[in-house]
Design a protein around this motif. Structure first.
Motif, PDB file in Angstrom:
ATOM      1  N   ALA A  64       0.849  -1.188   0.000  1.00 40.36           N
ATOM      2  CA  ALA A  64       0.000   0.000   0.000  1.00 40.36           C
ATOM      3  C   ALA A  64       0.886   1.239   0.000  1.00 40.36           C
ATOM      4  CB  ALA A  64      -0.912  -0.003   1.221  1.00 40.36           C
ATOM      5  N   PRO A  65       0.821   2.076  -1.037  1.00 37.52           N
ATOM      6  CA  PRO A  65       1.682   3.258  -1.083  1.00 37.52           C
ATOM      7  C   PRO A  65       1.225   4.328  -0.108  1.00 37.52           C
ATOM      8  CG  PRO A  65       0.143   3.302  -2.907  1.00 37.52           C
ATOM      9  CD  PRO A  65      -0.075   1.992  -2.200  1.00 37.52           C
ATOM     10  N   ALA A  66       2.175   5.086   0.424  1.00 35.23           N
ATOM     11  CA  ALA A  66       1.860   6.174   1.344  1.00 35.23           C
ATOM     12  C   ALA A  66       1.565   7.475   0.616  1.00 35.23           C
ATOM     13  CB  ALA A  66       3.019   6.384   2.320  1.00 35.23           C
ATOM     14  N   GLY A  67       1.660   7.435  -0.700  1.00 31.06           N
ATOM     15  CA  GLY A  67       1.400   8.625  -1.504  1.00 31.06           C
ATOM     16  C   GLY A  67       1.670   8.330  -2.965  1.00 31.06           C
ATOM     17  N   GLY A  68       1.612   9.374  -3.777  1.00 30.78           N
ATOM     18  CA  GLY A  68       1.804   9.182  -5.205  1.00 30.78           C
ATOM     19  C   GLY A  68       0.557   8.616  -5.853  1.00 30.78           C
ATOM     20  N   PHE A  69       0.745   8.009  -7.030  1.00 32.70           N
ATOM     21  CA  PHE A  69      -0.363   7.485  -7.817  1.00 32.70           C
ATOM     22  C   PHE A  69      -0.387   5.967  -7.932  1.00 32.70           C
ATOM     23  CE2 PHE A  69      -0.332  11.526 -10.688  1.00 32.70           C
ATOM     24  CZ  PHE A  69      -1.128  12.201  -9.781  1.00 32.70           C
ATOM     25  N   TYR A  70       0.717   5.266  -7.591  1.00 32.65           N
ATOM     26  CA  TYR A  70       0.929   3.937  -8.130  1.00 32.65           C
ATOM     27  C   TYR A  70       0.944   2.813  -7.108  1.00 32.65           C
ATOM     28  CZ  TYR A  70       2.689   7.137 -11.658  1.00 32.65           C
ATOM     29  OH  TYR A  70       2.833   8.176 -12.538  1.00 32.65           O
ATOM     30  N   ILE A  71       0.492   1.647  -7.592  1.00 29.59           N
ATOM     31  CA  ILE A  71       0.640   0.384  -6.879  1.00 29.59           C
ATOM     32  C   ILE A  71       1.367  -0.572  -7.821  1.00 29.59           C
ATOM     33  CG2 ILE A  71      -0.562  -1.619  -5.925  1.00 29.59           C
ATOM     34  CD1 ILE A  71      -2.800   0.278  -5.048  1.00 29.59           C
ATOM     35  N   TRP A  72       2.457  -1.140  -7.318  1.00 29.37           N
ATOM     36  CA  TRP A  72       3.311  -2.049  -8.109  1.00 29.37           C
ATOM     37  C   TRP A  72       2.865  -3.471  -7.802  1.00 29.37           C
ATOM     38  CZ3 TRP A  72       6.024  -1.794 -12.253  1.00 29.37           C
ATOM     39  CH2 TRP A  72       7.138  -2.568 -12.505  1.00 29.37           C
ATOM     40  N   LEU A  73       2.167  -4.070  -8.748  1.00 39.55           N
ATOM     41  CA  LEU A  73       1.542  -5.371  -8.542  1.00 39.55           C
ATOM     42  C   LEU A  73       2.450  -6.473  -9.062  1.00 39.55           C
ATOM     43  CD1 LEU A  73      -1.218  -6.538  -7.537  1.00 39.55           C
ATOM     44  CD2 LEU A  73      -1.887  -6.627  -9.952  1.00 39.55           C
ATOM     45  N   SER A  74       2.789  -7.406  -8.175  1.00 36.69           N
ATOM     46  CA  SER A  74       3.632  -8.544  -8.533  1.00 36.69           C
ATOM     47  C   SER A  74       2.749  -9.768  -8.745  1.00 36.69           C
ATOM     48  CB  SER A  74       4.665  -8.809  -7.431  1.00 36.69           C
ATOM     49  OG  SER A  74       5.440  -9.954  -7.738  1.00 36.69           O
ATOM     50  N   LEU A  75       2.708 -10.267  -9.972  1.00 31.56           N
ATOM     51  CA  LEU A  75       1.880 -11.404 -10.347  1.00 31.56           C
ATOM     52  C   LEU A  75       2.689 -12.700 -10.259  1.00 31.56           C
ATOM     53  CD1 LEU A  75       0.230  -9.743 -13.471  1.00 31.56           C
ATOM     54  CD2 LEU A  75      -0.842 -10.114 -11.240  1.00 31.56           C
ATOM     55  N   PRO A  76       2.028 -13.839 -10.316  1.00 32.23           N
ATOM     56  CA  PRO A  76       2.771 -15.105 -10.338  1.00 32.23           C
ATOM     57  C   PRO A  76       3.769 -15.139 -11.498  1.00 32.23           C
ATOM     58  CG  PRO A  76       0.446 -15.514  -9.958  1.00 32.23           C
ATOM     59  CD  PRO A  76       0.572 -14.059 -10.276  1.00 32.23           C
ATOM     60  N   THR A  77       4.887 -15.793 -11.284  1.00 32.08           N
ATOM     61  CA  THR A  77       5.960 -15.783 -12.281  1.00 32.08           C
ATOM     62  C   THR A  77       5.578 -16.487 -13.571  1.00 32.08           C
ATOM     63  OG1 THR A  77       6.904 -17.760 -11.248  1.00 32.08           O
ATOM     64  CG2 THR A  77       7.783 -15.624 -10.552  1.00 32.08           C
ATOM     65  N   ASN A  78       4.539 -17.312 -13.551  1.00 30.38           N
ATOM     66  CA  ASN A  78       4.135 -17.989 -14.783  1.00 30.38           C
ATOM     67  C   ASN A  78       3.131 -17.183 -15.601  1.00 30.38           C
ATOM     68  OD1 ASN A  78       2.073 -18.306 -12.924  1.00 30.38           O
ATOM     69  ND2 ASN A  78       1.514 -20.366 -13.614  1.00 30.38           N
ATOM     70  N   VAL A  79       2.912 -15.923 -15.216  1.00 24.84           N
ATOM     71  CA  VAL A  79       2.039 -15.042 -15.993  1.00 24.84           C
ATOM     72  C   VAL A  79       2.884 -14.262 -16.997  1.00 24.84           C
ATOM     73  CG1 VAL A  79       0.489 -13.056 -15.921  1.00 24.84           C
ATOM     74  CG2 VAL A  79       0.344 -14.817 -14.160  1.00 24.84           C
ATOM     75  N   ASN A  80       2.566 -14.405 -18.256  1.00 24.44           N
ATOM     76  CA  ASN A  80       3.256 -13.664 -19.305  1.00 24.44           C
ATOM     77  C   ASN A  80       2.565 -12.311 -19.459  1.00 24.44           C
ATOM     78  OD1 ASN A  80       4.054 -12.561 -21.831  1.00 24.44           O
ATOM     79  ND2 ASN A  80       4.637 -14.588 -22.565  1.00 24.44           N
ATOM     80  N   VAL A  81       3.214 -11.262 -18.960  1.00 24.89           N
ATOM     81  CA  VAL A  81       2.584  -9.949 -18.979  1.00 24.89           C
ATOM     82  C   VAL A  81       2.454  -9.398 -20.398  1.00 24.89           C
ATOM     83  CG1 VAL A  81       2.812  -7.552 -18.181  1.00 24.89           C
ATOM     84  CG2 VAL A  81       3.254  -9.420 -16.607  1.00 24.89           C
ATOM     85  N   HIS A  82       3.339  -9.816 -21.310  1.00 27.96           N
ATOM     86  CA  HIS A  82       3.181  -9.419 -22.711  1.00 27.96           C
ATOM     87  C   HIS A  82       1.814  -9.884 -23.225  1.00 27.96           C
ATOM     88  CE1 HIS A  82       7.361  -8.100 -23.606  1.00 27.96           C
ATOM     89  NE2 HIS A  82       7.650  -8.909 -22.603  1.00 27.96           N
ATOM     90  N   ARG A  83       1.486 -11.124 -22.933  1.00 29.72           N
ATOM     91  CA  ARG A  83       0.204 -11.662 -23.382  1.00 29.72           C
ATOM     92  C   ARG A  83      -0.947 -11.010 -22.631  1.00 29.72           C
ATOM     93  NH1 ARG A  83      -2.964 -16.678 -22.490  1.00 29.72           N
ATOM     94  NH2 ARG A  83      -4.175 -17.002 -24.386  1.00 29.72           N
ATOM     95  N   LEU A  84      -0.769 -10.789 -21.336  1.00 26.16           N
ATOM     96  CA  LEU A  84      -1.804 -10.136 -20.542  1.00 26.16           C
ATOM     97  C   LEU A  84      -2.107  -8.745 -21.091  1.00 26.16           C
ATOM     98  CD1 LEU A  84      -3.636 -10.169 -18.020  1.00 26.16           C
ATOM     99  CD2 LEU A  84      -1.702  -9.213 -16.736  1.00 26.16           C
ATOM    100  N   PHE A  85      -1.090  -8.007 -21.471  1.00 28.38           N
ATOM    101  CA  PHE A  85      -1.270  -6.670 -22.044  1.00 28.38           C
ATOM    102  C   PHE A  85      -2.158  -6.742 -23.289  1.00 28.38           C
ATOM    103  CE2 PHE A  85       0.095  -3.471 -25.158  1.00 28.38           C
ATOM    104  CZ  PHE A  85      -0.101  -2.302 -24.446  1.00 28.38           C
ATOM    105  N   THR A  86      -1.865  -7.701 -24.164  1.00 28.93           N
ATOM    106  CA  THR A  86      -2.630  -7.841 -25.406  1.00 28.93           C
ATOM    107  C   THR A  86      -4.068  -8.249 -25.132  1.00 28.93           C
ATOM    108  OG1 THR A  86      -0.629  -8.449 -26.620  1.00 28.93           O
ATOM    109  CG2 THR A  86      -2.734  -9.031 -27.615  1.00 28.93           C
TER     110      THR A  86
END
Length: 484
Positions: free
Chosen positions: A410-432
């Motif tokens: 949980a960030p204490a400020g700013g705009f962003y949350i950095w989400l770490s997904l399971p290592t077997n998730v291909n984020v390239h494919r998820l983006f598409t």
């Protein structure tokens, strides 16, 4: 409506078939040089989606152009312009592709180009955008500033360092952050990104390098790389940049400077601890290593005020401090600043004058009035309240839909949350997959090519109901990626 559709004038109920209308407009773009010989046309799928027609309609239009010898398919896929007239006796034309490919400035990553285009499609939900949403912008305040006839705006060129009136206001604004400076040590720039561009071309030798946190916003833009400057990564943890690893990188690479976002880091939201700030300042002093302190998120604290800026402790002039109004007041006003030693400011001001002859005088007028009239303090209090509510709702949605499959802080400020997904998730494919469903994510590899199972989420822009629905749908897409 997607802005890119507006230049296509299709009569859905007209007497001319749609494929013929599209063929005629494609031909016009080719004939007038907008798409010169050698240009690769958008894919059939992309054109079909953009124009809201069946892919077969696009195929018919391209077949017509091919019959006239204006386009042809190639072995590498896609369609290219091969002739810009009705006959094959056309004179030789310039191969613009070779010019484009040989330009000094490196292109964006494909995903970033897709994001930049998709962000202007109002039907797409922007889950990672790093700017205030339209409902957070002070439109009425700015309207009143522009309507006030008691103080006419200046519409000419400003002096090389920018509006003196605005720089005087920034002196006072910086003083409230503990930074002591004078107008002569401030340069007004067209946003923080221009500040980095000026530093890259104006202060560093070639070849040389810089160091920056890993992951980092600086990896998602190519300002240093395009200037012939390498970027080496320094590891982070929950307390910010790791000083021991920074020392190793300095010994190994002898960088020209360090780029850091110590407060509400982009993309992780991390705050550099007070202890490490002291260590970093000592290291900078002992090694004479200049620092770029990108502090554009400072005013977005939501729980408690963060530690003072590094620049507030700088007594040797080692820190180039970058600030901006984009994250709190308006990204469109394009007003930022650099606070640095006067010789540095003089050098960068000279380059800026060669580049654009100064930032917009009207924008600087609005910014100066905004700060002088106390709007910044009033507005940031209200924005913080809104962001606290949005953060809470996004964190609740993540807990509900991702609590069993992902990790985040949980960030204490700013705009962003950095989400770490399971290592077997291909984020390239998820983006598409997500983009096909009108959900735009910011994949982690934009900020670190090794962050292949991370995404950056933002609670600052999207409508919260839509954002919550997107988180629910993203879980389904993540599960889909995990099962394939």
């Amino acid at each position: 409506m997607n802005r890119s559709n507006r230049s296509w004038l299709l009569e859905r109920d007209g007497t001319i078939p749609l494929y013929r209308q599209i063929e005629q407009q494609l031909r016009q773009r080719i004939s007038n040089g907008e798409w010169p010989v050698g240009t690769r046309l958008p894919s059939q799928r992309k054109l079909a989606e953009q124009l809201g027609v069946n892919r077969s309609t696009i195929t018919q239009a391209l077949d017509e152009l091919a019959s006239w010898g204006m386009v042809e398919g190639n072995k590498g896929g896609g369609t290219r312009v091969v002739n810009n007239t009705w006959n094959r006796l056309a004179a030789a034309t310039i191969d613009w592709d070779s010019y484009v490919e040989s330009g000094a400035h490196q292109p964006n990553l494909p995903a970033i180009r897709q994001i930049n285009e998709a962000e202007y499609d109002s039907s797409i939900i922007r889950t990672g955008t790093g700017e205030p949403g339209p409902d957070l912008l002070p439109t009425e305040h700015v309207r009143r500033i522009l309507a006030d006839t008691s103080d006419e705006p200046f519409l000419g060129y400003e002096e090389p360092k920018g509006s003196l009136r605005l720089r005087e206001q920034i002196v006072q604004y910086a003083a409230r952050q503990g930074i002591s400076c004078s107008p002569e040590s401030i340069l007004i720039v067209s946003g923080a990104l221009q500040a980095l561009q000026l530093i890259a071309v104006g202060l560093l030798q070639r070849p040389s390098c810089i160091v920056a946190e890993k992951p980092s916003y600086i990896q998602s833009v190519r300002v240093f790389q395009s200037a012939g400057i390498g970027v080496h990564a320094v590891q982070m943890d929950e307390h910010g940049i790791q000083i021991n690893h920074l020392q190793q990188q300095i010994t190994e690479h002898q960088p020209g400077l360090l780029y850091t976002i110590p407060t509400f880091h982009n993309p992780t939201g991390t705050i550099l601890s007070s202890e490490r700030r002291a260590e970093l300042l000592e290291l900078s002093s002992s090694l004479s290593l200049p620092l770029i302190e990108d502090d554009v998120y400072r005013e977005l604290w939501l729980d408690e005020e963060p530690p003072p800026p590094l620049k507030s402790q700088d007594r040797q002039g080692n820190i180039l401090y970058v600030g901006s109004l984009s994250k709190m007041m308006s990204p469109g006003i394009r007003v930022g600043w650099i606070i640095a030693p006067v010789p540095v400011i003089d050098r960068l001001a000279d380059i800026k004058m060669q580049t654009d002859y100064g930032s917009s005088g009207l924008s600087q007028y609005v910014a100066a009035r905004w700060l002088a009239d106390g709007h910044q303090e009033q507005h940031q209090t209200w924005v913080r309240q809104q962001l606290r509510t949005r953060r809470a709702r996004l964190l609740a949605a993540l807990e509900q839909y991702f609590g069993d499959i992902a990790q985040w802080n949980a960030p204490a400020g700013g705009f962003y949350i950095w989400l770490s997904l399971p290592t077997n998730v291909n984020v390239h494919r998820l983006f598409t997959l997500a983009l096909r469903e009108q959900i735009l994510i910011h994949p982690g590899y934009m900020y670190d090519w090794q962050a292949s199972h991370h995404i950056r989420l933002s609670y600052s822009y999207a409508d919260m109901k839509q954002l919550e629905q997107s988180i629910y749908r993203l879980r389904q897409l993540v599960k889909q990626c995990m099962n394939t």
